[in-house]
Structure formats: structure tokens, C-alpha cells
Design a protein around this motif. Structure first.
Motif, mmCIF file in Angstrom:
data_model
loop_
_atom_site.group_PDB
_atom_site.id
_atom_site.type_symbol
_atom_site.label_atom_id
_atom_site.label_comp_id
_atom_site.label_asym_id
_atom_site.label_seq_id
_atom_site.Cartn_x
_atom_site.Cartn_y
_atom_site.Cartn_z
ATOM 1 N N SER A 153 0.829 -1.213 0.000
ATOM 2 C CA SER A 153 0.000 0.000 0.000
ATOM 3 C C SER A 153 0.859 1.256 0.000
ATOM 4 C CB SER A 153 -0.926 0.011 1.218
ATOM 5 O OG SER A 153 -0.177 -0.016 2.422
ATOM 6 N N HIS A 154 2.063 1.152 0.566
ATOM 7 C CA HIS A 154 2.956 2.324 0.560
ATOM 8 C C HIS A 154 3.482 2.588 -0.845
ATOM 9 C CE1 HIS A 154 6.362 4.976 1.588
ATOM 10 N NE2 HIS A 154 5.613 5.293 2.630
ATOM 11 N N ARG A 155 3.749 1.521 -1.589
ATOM 12 C CA ARG A 155 4.132 1.686 -3.003
ATOM 13 C C ARG A 155 3.014 2.384 -3.766
ATOM 14 N NH1 ARG A 155 6.434 -4.095 -5.235
ATOM 15 N NH2 ARG A 155 8.490 -4.113 -4.208
ATOM 16 N N LEU A 156 1.784 1.925 -3.526
ATOM 17 C CA LEU A 156 0.637 2.490 -4.233
ATOM 18 C C LEU A 156 0.458 3.964 -3.893
ATOM 19 C CD1 LEU A 156 -1.959 -0.411 -3.839
ATOM 20 C CD2 LEU A 156 -0.399 0.031 -5.739
ATOM 21 N N LYS A 157 0.695 4.307 -2.635
ATOM 22 C CA LYS A 157 0.590 5.699 -2.203
ATOM 23 C C LYS A 157 1.602 6.568 -2.946
ATOM 24 C CE LYS A 157 1.086 8.626 1.902
ATOM 25 N NZ LYS A 157 1.413 8.643 3.361
ATOM 26 N N THR A 158 2.843 6.085 -3.029
ATOM 27 C CA THR A 158 3.889 6.836 -3.738
ATOM 28 C C THR A 158 3.570 6.923 -5.221
ATOM 29 O OG1 THR A 158 5.509 6.010 -2.123
ATOM 30 C CG2 THR A 158 6.375 7.005 -4.142
ATOM 31 N N ALA A 159 3.077 5.826 -5.792
ATOM 32 C CA ALA A 159 2.724 5.815 -7.212
ATOM 33 C C ALA A 159 1.619 6.821 -7.508
ATOM 34 C CB ALA A 159 2.288 4.416 -7.632
ATOM 35 N N SER A 160 0.642 6.913 -6.615
ATOM 36 C CA SER A 160 -0.454 7.872 -6.803
ATOM 37 C C SER A 160 0.052 9.307 -6.720
ATOM 38 C CB SER A 160 -1.537 7.647 -5.739
ATOM 39 O OG SER A 160 -2.139 6.387 -5.909
ATOM 40 N N GLU A 161 1.018 9.533 -5.845
ATOM 41 C CA GLU A 161 1.593 10.874 -5.701
ATOM 42 C C GLU A 161 2.317 11.288 -6.981
ATOM 43 O OE1 GLU A 161 4.562 13.325 -2.626
ATOM 44 O OE2 GLU A 161 4.145 11.199 -2.307
ATOM 45 N N VAL A 162 3.054 10.342 -7.563
ATOM 46 C CA VAL A 162 3.759 10.626 -8.818
ATOM 47 C C VAL A 162 2.752 10.870 -9.935
ATOM 48 C CG1 VAL A 162 5.379 9.744 -10.525
ATOM 49 C CG2 VAL A 162 5.736 9.235 -8.128
ATOM 50 N N ASN A 163 1.733 10.037 -9.988
ATOM 51 C CA ASN A 163 0.709 10.167 -11.020
ATOM 52 C C ASN A 163 0.050 11.545 -10.963
ATOM 53 O OD1 ASN A 163 -1.073 8.851 -13.098
ATOM 54 N ND2 ASN A 163 -2.636 9.250 -11.562
ATOM 55 N N ALA A 164 -0.273 11.996 -9.753
ATOM 56 C CA ALA A 164 -0.910 13.307 -9.572
ATOM 57 C C ALA A 164 0.021 14.429 -10.013
ATOM 58 C CB ALA A 164 -1.309 13.495 -8.113
ATOM 59 N N ALA A 165 1.312 14.295 -9.719
ATOM 60 C CA ALA A 165 2.278 15.338 -10.091
ATOM 61 C C ALA A 165 2.419 15.442 -11.605
ATOM 62 C CB ALA A 165 3.633 15.044 -9.452
ATOM 63 N N ILE A 166 2.422 14.299 -12.287
ATOM 64 C CA ILE A 166 2.527 14.313 -13.749
ATOM 65 C C ILE A 166 1.289 14.963 -14.349
ATOM 66 C CG2 ILE A 166 2.666 12.893 -15.827
ATOM 67 C CD1 ILE A 166 4.247 10.848 -14.193
ATOM 68 N N LEU A 167 0.116 14.614 -13.841
ATOM 69 C CA LEU A 167 -1.125 15.208 -14.338
ATOM 70 C C LEU A 167 -1.116 16.725 -14.140
ATOM 71 C CD1 LEU A 167 -3.733 12.587 -13.106
ATOM 72 C CD2 LEU A 167 -3.313 13.220 -15.486
ATOM 73 N N THR A 168 -0.672 17.159 -12.974
ATOM 74 C CA THR A 168 -0.615 18.595 -12.686
ATOM 75 C C THR A 168 0.328 19.301 -13.647
ATOM 76 O OG1 THR A 168 -1.093 18.206 -10.336
ATOM 77 C CG2 THR A 168 -0.098 20.315 -10.916
ATOM 78 N N SER A 169 1.449 18.651 -13.960
ATOM 79 C CA SER A 169 2.410 19.256 -14.884
ATOM 80 C C SER A 169 1.844 19.380 -16.294
ATOM 81 C CB SER A 169 3.700 18.424 -14.931
ATOM 82 O OG SER A 169 3.518 17.217 -15.669
ATOM 83 N N GLN A 170 0.822 18.573 -16.583
ATOM 84 C CA GLN A 170 0.169 18.611 -17.894
ATOM 85 C C GLN A 170 -1.085 19.480 -17.870
ATOM 86 O OE1 GLN A 170 -0.442 14.385 -18.396
ATOM 87 N NE2 GLN A 170 1.582 14.056 -19.287
#
Length: 226
Positions: A165-182
Motif C-alpha cells: 500500500s505504501h508503493r501504491l501511495k507513492t505511485a499515486s503521488e507521482v501520477n498526480a504530479a505528472i497530471l498537474t504538470s500537464q
């Protein structure tokens, strides 16, 4: 003194609902927004062909974003960092908290693999300097290094760091940052609207008895229980 609730029949309620005009284009935009945000690239491509709805971003970038997310979910953090930098180097340059969390996840993966010496060296060289500049980072680093103290990770007070679940949390954080950058919302609009529907029904429950939508997957109206 209790007040009686207003009774609304199915016929009356359906008439009110049918009076609300929704444009098909708006509904299609909501669906496309969900598919793009959640990373369903094939479904988004098919939906674009069938509905003519244009996505808000280049669909090709979804594949790249999902590759980053999958890499983190699989524990390949170094690969994920490289992919993020290939997409847009400014994402990590301008988001020190995200970069720290990715490096923290790298440390966790080294500990998971039993590479104690490598983990200690990585913590000292890559994470400790960042902890000196940020108290919150230092506290997270100390928690993570605590995993090395226990031979049996299941007895460690911070054993949740090793959970998937900690991996998933970090993955979601990265996903959100990429979306924001776009310049895209980090969360899809559709779930928020459904939550708003549930909230609105609960508010109305206090004043009226009326047909509900209890199953959001079908959207079918159900008569109130007697």
C-alpha cells in the motif's frame, strides 16, 4: 414536535429528473476525463473514435504516465525516476517532497531486498542531506531507517512502510504530479459528482421521502422502503 416529511411519488420524481436537461457532450466530456485521469488509454482511444470527444491531453502521454506508475508499484523506483525525468525534468526539480518520497521508496526497496549496507549508504548520501534541510523529511527518514533495526520486520513499529500500500501511495503521488504538470486535474471529476449525489440525497432525506439511487453502478431509482 416532529414534522412529517413530504412524500414524493416515483412519477413526480421522474418528472422532476426529466426536466433537467443534460447535454450529451457534457456527459461524454466527464467520461473522457475519467478515462484519461485513471490512465485507461485504450478505452479513451475507443471512446474518442465512437463519440468524437477530444481528450484534454495527448493520449500518448497516458502510456508514459502509466509506465511510471507501474514502475513504482513494482518497486522499480530508479526506473520510475528516469521515466519522470524523460517526461518532464521540472516535475522533480520543482517538487522536493515528491522527489524525497521517491528516494525514500528506493530506500525501502533496498531494505526489503535485505541490502543493508547499500541501504545505509544510500540513506547517508541521498536522504540525510535532505533531512538536514527539512524537519519533516528527517522524521520520515528516521522512521524508514528504523526498519533496519529489526531482524523481523513484522515486529517493527513502522512495518507499514513495507506494505504494498505504501508503493501504491507513492505511485499515486507521482501520477498526480505528472497530471498537474500537464495542466490536468489530478483527480477525475466523475467520482466527485457521485459523492455529491450521495451527499445531496442524505440532505434531502431529512425533509422528504422519495425514490433513491442506491446502486450507483446502475443508476436505477428505487422506491423508499415503507
Amino acid at each position: 414536535m416532529a414534522t412529517s416529511k413530504k412524500m414524493i411519488t416515483r412519477e413526480e420524481w421522474e418528472k422532476k429528473l426529466n426536466a433537467v436537461k443534460l447535454r450529451k457532450e457534457d456527459m461524454n466530456t466527464l467520461v473522457m476525463n475519467f478515462l484519461v485521469t485513471e490512465g485507461y488509454v485504450e478505452a479513451a482511444e475507443k471512446f474518442q473514435r465512437e463519440s468524437g470527444t477530444k481528450p484534454e491531453i495527448d493520449l500518448a502521454t497516458i502510456t508514459d504516465r502509466m509506465a511510471v506508475k507501474k514502475a513504482v508499484q513494482n518497486g522499480n523506483v530508479e526506473d520510475a525516476i528516469e521515466k519522470v525525468n524523460d517526461l518532464n525534468p521540472e516535475i522533480l526539480d520543482t517538487n522536493p517532497e515528491l522527489f524525497f518520497h521517491l528516494q525514500q521508496q528506493r530506500l525501502i526497496e533496498l531494505i526489503r531486498q535485505g541490502k543493508t549496507d547499500e541501504a545505509l549508504e544510500f540513506a547517508q548520501e541521498e536522504l540525510a542531506p535532505r533531512g538536514e534541510e527539512n524537519q519533516a523529511f528527517l522524521e520520515e527518514l528516521e522512521k524508514t531507517v528504523a526498519l533496519l533495526v529489526f531482524d523481523d520486520a513484522s515486529t517493527c513499529p513502522v512495518k507499514e512502510l513495507l506494505d504494498l500500500s505504501h508503493r501504491l501511495k507513492t505511485a499515486s503521488e507521482v501520477n498526480a504530479a505528472i497530471l498537474t504538470s500537464q495542466s490536468h486535474e489530478k483527480d477525475p471529476k466523475l467520482p466527485s459528482l457521485l459523492k455529491m449525489l450521495i451527499w445531496a440525497q442524505k440532505q434531502l432525506d431529512e425533509k422528504a421521502v422519495y425514490p433513491h439511487i442506491n446502486d450507483l453502478s446502475t443508476g436505477q431509482l428505487e422506491d423508499p422502503s415503507e
